[in-house]
Design a protein around this motif. Sequence first.
Motif: not given
Length: 141
Positions: A36-41, A86-97, A99-105
Amino acid sequence: MNRAQDPARVPRFLFVLLAIYCGASLIHFAHNAEFVRDYPNLPVWLTRSKVYLAWLAATSVGIAGVALLSLRFRLLGLLVVAGYAALGFAGLDHYWVAPLAAHSLAMNVTIWFEVASAAVLLAATLTLLLRSVRSPPAVDA
């Protein structure tokens, strides 16, 4: 009418898709919780236990849908399963806070595995819903 032709019967593949999505969701949430602390923002108030509780809350929607389907409340059960997917699309919220490049593989893989499996489950569920609405099961007299 045999069991395979019963329009009230829920196809087995839907339960397979539910299991795949549930597993993908668990993998994503577990990765989220453990890192949880490694996920950006992410907000500082978000803790490991809160992530697992969120997964339990979301999964309870899927369990409710399965329960309704097993009780032969086909339309309502399919609607609830569609909501769960539909709740599965909430994972895309990671890219709201961040960008994709800020996340690890690993972060991106778990997010997209959950989203992709949710999309397949949602498409299958909506297809079954449309078929049910167009040709409702006959009521035995």
